[in-house]
Design an enzyme around this catalytic site. Sequence first.
Site, mmCIF file in Angstrom:
data_model
loop_
_atom_site.group_PDB
_atom_site.id
_atom_site.type_symbol
_atom_site.label_atom_id
_atom_site.label_comp_id
_atom_site.label_asym_id
_atom_site.label_seq_id
_atom_site.Cartn_x
_atom_site.Cartn_y
_atom_site.Cartn_z
ATOM 1 N N LYS A 1 14.254 71.709 -31.454
ATOM 2 C CA LYS A 1 14.359 71.379 -30.028
ATOM 3 C C LYS A 1 15.391 72.323 -29.440
ATOM 4 O O LYS A 1 16.520 72.393 -29.941
ATOM 5 C CB LYS A 1 14.837 69.940 -29.823
ATOM 6 C CG LYS A 1 13.837 68.888 -30.247
ATOM 7 C CD LYS A 1 14.297 67.491 -29.861
ATOM 8 C CE LYS A 1 13.349 66.453 -30.464
ATOM 9 N NZ LYS A 1 13.788 65.071 -30.208
ATOM 10 N N ASP B 1 7.914 59.251 -37.331
ATOM 11 C CA ASP B 1 9.292 59.629 -36.968
ATOM 12 C C ASP B 1 10.141 58.362 -36.931
ATOM 13 O O ASP B 1 9.864 57.438 -36.166
ATOM 14 C CB ASP B 1 9.296 60.309 -35.586
ATOM 15 C CG ASP B 1 10.677 60.823 -35.182
ATOM 16 O OD1 ASP B 1 11.649 60.636 -35.954
ATOM 17 O OD2 ASP B 1 10.781 61.419 -34.087
ATOM 18 N N SER C 1 3.476 62.378 -29.337
ATOM 19 C CA SER C 1 4.393 61.429 -29.952
ATOM 20 C C SER C 1 4.214 60.084 -29.276
ATOM 21 O O SER C 1 4.379 59.972 -28.070
ATOM 22 C CB SER C 1 5.831 61.935 -29.774
ATOM 23 O OG SER C 1 6.751 60.960 -30.218
ATOM 24 N N GLU D 1 9.576 62.271 -40.383
ATOM 25 C CA GLU D 1 10.640 62.918 -39.605
ATOM 26 C C GLU D 1 11.900 62.052 -39.602
ATOM 27 O O GLU D 1 11.842 60.859 -39.286
ATOM 28 C CB GLU D 1 10.124 63.132 -38.172
ATOM 29 C CG GLU D 1 11.083 63.883 -37.265
ATOM 30 C CD GLU D 1 10.475 64.147 -35.878
ATOM 31 O OE1 GLU D 1 9.251 64.011 -35.700
ATOM 32 O OE2 GLU D 1 11.260 64.481 -34.971
ATOM 33 N N GLY E 1 10.218 67.474 -28.625
ATOM 34 C CA GLY E 1 10.314 67.240 -27.180
ATOM 35 C C GLY E 1 11.412 66.254 -26.841
ATOM 36 O O GLY E 1 11.904 65.515 -27.716
ATOM 37 N N LYS F 1 1.826 61.559 -33.784
ATOM 38 C CA LYS F 1 3.127 61.192 -34.351
ATOM 39 C C LYS F 1 3.449 59.783 -33.902
ATOM 40 O O LYS F 1 3.387 59.460 -32.725
ATOM 41 C CB LYS F 1 4.192 62.176 -33.876
ATOM 42 C CG LYS F 1 5.631 61.729 -34.106
ATOM 43 C CD LYS F 1 6.596 62.878 -33.856
ATOM 44 C CE LYS F 1 7.834 62.436 -33.119
ATOM 45 N NZ LYS F 1 8.725 63.582 -32.836
ATOM 46 N N ASP G 1 15.172 66.440 -37.851
ATOM 47 C CA ASP G 1 15.294 66.580 -36.401
ATOM 48 C C ASP G 1 16.791 66.454 -36.069
ATOM 49 O O ASP G 1 17.518 67.464 -36.037
ATOM 50 C CB ASP G 1 14.428 65.482 -35.735
ATOM 51 C CG ASP G 1 14.565 65.401 -34.224
ATOM 52 O OD1 ASP G 1 15.402 66.114 -33.639
ATOM 53 O OD2 ASP G 1 13.842 64.607 -33.589
ATOM 54 N N LYS H 1 6.101 56.595 -33.909
ATOM 55 C CA LYS H 1 7.483 56.155 -34.111
ATOM 56 C C LYS H 1 7.460 54.931 -35.008
ATOM 57 O O LYS H 1 6.625 54.029 -34.794
ATOM 58 C CB LYS H 1 8.109 55.785 -32.757
ATOM 59 C CG LYS H 1 8.340 56.971 -31.853
ATOM 60 C CD LYS H 1 9.538 57.791 -32.293
ATOM 61 C CE LYS H 1 9.797 58.933 -31.328
ATOM 62 N NZ LYS H 1 10.895 59.807 -31.785
HETATM 63 O O1 LIG Z 1 7.126 63.540 -26.112
HETATM 64 C C1 LIG Z 1 8.240 64.047 -26.316
HETATM 65 O O2 LIG Z 1 8.806 64.795 -25.483
HETATM 66 C C2 LIG Z 1 8.950 63.784 -27.617
HETATM 67 C C3 LIG Z 1 9.023 62.341 -27.981
HETATM 68 C C4 LIG Z 1 9.968 62.063 -29.123
HETATM 69 O O3 LIG Z 1 9.484 61.918 -30.218
HETATM 70 C C5 LIG Z 1 11.370 61.883 -28.831
HETATM 71 C C6 LIG Z 1 11.706 61.497 -27.545
HETATM 72 C C7 LIG Z 1 12.994 61.243 -27.184
HETATM 73 C C8 LIG Z 1 14.001 61.424 -28.103
HETATM 74 C C9 LIG Z 1 13.713 61.832 -29.401
HETATM 75 C C10 LIG Z 1 12.395 62.077 -29.778
HETATM 76 C C11 LIG Z 1 12.207 62.575 -31.171
HETATM 77 O O4 LIG Z 1 11.492 63.548 -31.427
HETATM 78 O O5 LIG Z 1 12.822 62.044 -32.066
HETATM 79 MG MG LIG Z 2 12.385 63.030 -33.863
#
Ligand SMILES: O=C(O)CCC(=O)c1ccccc1C(=O)O
Ligand SMILES: [Mg+2]
Length: 368
Positions: free
Chosen positions: A263, A189, A136, A214, A291, A162, A239, A164
């Site tokens: 999660k 995401d 991510s 996402e 994560g 992924k 999510d 953001k």
């Molecule tokens: O690398 C990771 O642990 C996940 C990274 C990530 O996308 C995320 C990290 C922090 C809070 C929310 C998210 C998410 O999945 O939306």
């Molecule tokens: Mg997410």
Amino acid sequence: MIIKKMNLRHLKMTMKNPFVTSFGSMQEKEFFLLEVFDEDGNSGWGESAAFQAPWYTEETVQTTLHMIRDFLIPLLLNKEINHPDEVSEIFSPIRKNNMAKATVEGAIWDLYAKRNKQSLAQAIGGVAKQIEVGISIGIQTNTEKLLEVVHHYIEEGYKRIKLKIKPGYDIEVIQKLRDAFPEVPLMADANSAYTLQDIELLKKLDDYHLLMIEQPLASDDIVDHAKLQKMLNTPICLDESILSVEDVRKAIELGSTKVINIKIARVGGLTEAKKIHDYCMEKGIPVWCGGMLEAGIGRAHNIALTTLPNFALPGDTAGSSHYWEEDIISPEIVVVDGYIEVPKGYGIGFEPNMEVIERYMLNEIVFE
Ligand SMILES: O=C(O)CCC(=O)c1ccccc1C(=O)O
Ligand SMILES: [Mg+2]
């Protein structure tokens, strides 16, 4: 087993790079490690996930402490437990606070697996010997930097990228990524950064054969997501909107989602995570493991969860070195060609590294 003693350690670590989402940037990670002991001196470990500020869910580091210390530990200390599935029952008088609950339940699961001389993956019914992982990538300062970062992770073998996104950092960025990497398995995401007003923009996502989008809409919504899914070819993955298997049932019935990000922390523990996995499998909905920028203990729990058979898509559990100069477990988690080998040792299968843990520890409370 009888829970004789618990040790709550508060740690603060700094990530190698800031992680930027539609809400802002974070680089410091404060969290708790809970170690639980049985009557024979075996111990199990859990890690808390909530951040300092409540931008992802309403929980924070401080609410986690309050819930664990003042409510959850008193419900378990000196109690007899036959199976970790009982923990969510015991916690049922306490509403929500899923991340606090998952910390404690995770430690009990690790302890249970160790007592039974099983890996945590085996204890929950996992099958995979290795798991496929993606990465991510937070919002970058410019597209050149983003392309460079993506190139680096593709070279390292990560199985999907992924990205953001947020309003103003979306279609154009995806277009540039697709031009540079036409075939890479790619998803975006939004962390709830859009509304149905953005429908014309969201429809353009269909041009880029994304694996999924996402959580485009509000963090507590499943109704508008159902409307959106009817107008998009790109599968929606929920999510933030999913806190329980009941939420999943309703979202699937409404047609709000085609994929679920599980999660452990967000759904209150491995027991609920497994229920969601099983329900989705029955309904033909693939899942993957999200994560929370975890350190090694949390990451080890994610690996165990991902061994269940319906984890059909690569998750966000990247290697330790992606986040940390030094992780709190040995060995550290390594990703080779996009795969993590599932450890065979008992429980989480990684040893907490006490020297590193003590170096990052702010405070410790012992309950007995
Ligand atoms: O690398 C990771 O642990 C996940 C990274 C990530 O996308 C995320 C990290 C922090 C809070 C929310 C998210 C998410 O999945 O939306
Ligand atoms: Mg997410």
